[in-house]
Design an enzyme around this catalytic site. Structure first.
Site, short mmCIF file in Angstrom:
data_model
loop_
_atom_site.label_atom_id
_atom_site.label_comp_id
_atom_site.label_asym_id
_atom_site.label_seq_id
_atom_site.Cartn_x
_atom_site.Cartn_y
_atom_site.Cartn_z
N ASN A 9 -64.97 -80.79 -52.68
CA ASN A 9 -64.81 -81.03 -51.23
C ASN A 9 -66.08 -81.71 -50.73
O ASN A 9 -67.11 -81.08 -50.60
CB ASN A 9 -64.59 -79.67 -50.53
CG ASN A 9 -64.57 -79.80 -49.01
OD1 ASN A 9 -64.47 -80.92 -48.47
ND2 ASN A 9 -64.67 -78.68 -48.33
N LYS A 11 -66.72 -82.84 -47.87
CA LYS A 11 -66.99 -82.58 -46.43
C LYS A 11 -67.34 -83.88 -45.72
O LYS A 11 -66.89 -84.95 -46.13
CB LYS A 11 -68.09 -81.53 -46.27
CG LYS A 11 -67.83 -80.27 -47.09
CD LYS A 11 -68.65 -79.11 -46.64
CE LYS A 11 -68.48 -77.96 -47.62
NZ LYS A 11 -68.94 -76.71 -47.12
N HIS A 94 -59.56 -74.76 -44.12
CA HIS A 94 -60.94 -74.50 -44.55
C HIS A 94 -61.64 -73.70 -43.45
O HIS A 94 -61.38 -73.90 -42.26
CB HIS A 94 -61.66 -75.82 -44.81
CG HIS A 94 -62.96 -75.65 -45.50
ND1 HIS A 94 -64.11 -75.27 -44.84
CD2 HIS A 94 -63.31 -75.76 -46.81
CE1 HIS A 94 -65.10 -75.16 -45.72
NE2 HIS A 94 -64.64 -75.45 -46.92
N GLU A 96 -64.41 -74.00 -42.17
CA GLU A 96 -65.08 -74.86 -41.16
C GLU A 96 -64.07 -75.36 -40.14
O GLU A 96 -64.38 -75.51 -38.95
CB GLU A 96 -65.83 -76.00 -41.87
CG GLU A 96 -67.08 -75.46 -42.57
CD GLU A 96 -67.51 -76.22 -43.82
OE1 GLU A 96 -67.10 -77.37 -44.01
OE2 GLU A 96 -68.27 -75.63 -44.62
N GLU A 166 -62.15 -68.42 -50.51
CA GLU A 166 -63.53 -68.82 -50.20
C GLU A 166 -64.16 -67.84 -49.21
O GLU A 166 -63.98 -67.98 -48.00
CB GLU A 166 -63.53 -70.22 -49.56
CG GLU A 166 -62.99 -71.30 -50.45
CD GLU A 166 -63.64 -72.64 -50.11
OE1 GLU A 166 -64.18 -73.27 -51.03
OE2 GLU A 166 -63.62 -73.05 -48.93
N GLY A 172 -71.80 -72.65 -49.01
CA GLY A 172 -73.01 -73.39 -48.66
C GLY A 172 -74.25 -72.53 -48.53
O GLY A 172 -75.28 -72.98 -48.03
N SER A 212 -70.38 -71.71 -53.27
CA SER A 212 -71.58 -71.89 -54.09
C SER A 212 -71.29 -71.92 -55.59
O SER A 212 -72.08 -71.40 -56.39
CB SER A 212 -72.63 -70.83 -53.73
OG SER A 212 -73.02 -70.97 -52.37
C1 PEP Z 1 -66.55 -75.52 -49.65
O1 PEP Z 1 -66.93 -76.32 -48.84
O2 PEP Z 1 -65.34 -75.33 -49.75
C2 PEP Z 1 -67.54 -74.83 -50.50
C3 PEP Z 1 -67.13 -73.90 -51.28
O3 PEP Z 1 -68.86 -75.24 -50.38
P1 PEP Z 1 -70.09 -74.83 -51.36
O4 PEP Z 1 -69.61 -75.03 -52.77
O5 PEP Z 1 -71.17 -75.77 -50.99
O6 PEP Z 1 -70.41 -73.41 -51.09
#
Ligand code: PEP
Length: 247
Positions: A9, A11, A94, A96, A166, A172, A212
């Site tokens: 992803n 972003k 997501h 976000e 997630e 992040g 992460s």
């Molecule tokens: C994500 O944006 O879905 C995500 C898991 O980000 P990260 O791997 O940076 O934690």
């Protein structure tokens, strides 16, 4: 056997020129048929990314869409636009989008239904905040997210949905869920799907972990029975993604 799916992803990162550069670095070593690999790019980069990925097995997705076909929805893109530009996956819900853009469960359900109706392959995200993890109500919260997202979704469409678990506290932050924590929730989600549908859907639906994921933890996470790959943010923008795909 479920085929693993590893999606990056991006972003709100990567201009068109940066897209060419990054795909140039990643594409040969991410081009495998052992796992499904998807680059989930900003919508404006899809056409360029499609061109750069010609001749590979790597698939494209976008990070969002709107559930109406067309019309006065300034700033939005439709499923048809995404498919016509050459992407086939879309992320729905997501954290976000839920938290910053206030997308609620009703909207997420409409998007899931529309994605399937249109022929897009949805990656549906769910996951709890740190507060819910710490007060112990996270499973109940995730169950509600799953039940409302799958309302009026048929067996076949449910089976062709990818779910990404997630935990928000791991996105992040560099704080990955342990493989046991991730497996516990992915199994829990699979059981909910089994109750909502049947054993076939339960066994075939793919459930990713995201939060992460990096080249050091990918192997352990993806070796768990109920974890069918990952949704990767930060590390998908680096050559490290190659090691995650080849975990
Ligand atoms: C994500 O944006 O879905 C995500 C898991 O980000 P990260 O791997 O940076 O934690």
């Amino acid at each position: 056997m479920r085929k693993k799916i590893i999606a990056g992803n991006w972003k709100m990162n990567m201009t068109v020129s940066e897209t060419k550069e990054l795909i140039g670095k990643l594409k040969d070593k991410c081009n495998t048929d052992k796992v499904d690999v998807v680059f989930i790019v900003p919508s404006i980069d899809v056409t360029t990314a499609k061109e750069c990925l010609k001749g590979t097995n790597i698939r494209l997705g976008t990070q969002n869409f709107y559930f109406e076909d067309k019309g006065a929805f300034t700033g939005e893109i439709s499923a048809k636009m995404i498919l016509d530009a050459g992407a086939e996956y879309v992320i729905i819900g997501h954290s976000e989008r839920r938290n910053i853009f206030k997308e609620d469960d009703t909207m997420i359900n409409k998007k899931l239904i529309k994605a399937h109706e249109s022929g897009l392959k949805p990656i549906l995200c769910c996951g709890e905040s740190l507060e819910l993890r710490e007060n112990g109500t996270y499973k109940k919260f995730i169950e509600e997210q799953i039940k409302s997202a799958f309302l009026n979704v048929s067996d076949v469409n449910a089976m062709n949905t990818v779910i990404a678990y997630e935990p928000i506290w791991a996105i992040g932050t560099g704080k990955t869920a342990t493989s046991d924590e991730a497996e516990e929730v992915c199994k829990f989600i699979r059981d909910i799907i089994g109750k909502l549908y049947n054993d076939k859907v339960k066994d075939e639906i793919r459930i990713q972990y995201g939060g992460s994921v990096n080249s050091k933890n990918a192997n352990e996470l993806f070796s768990k029975e109920d974890i069918d790959g990952g949704l990767v943010g930060g590390a998908s923008l680096k050559e490290e993604f190659i090691d995650i795909v080849n975990y």
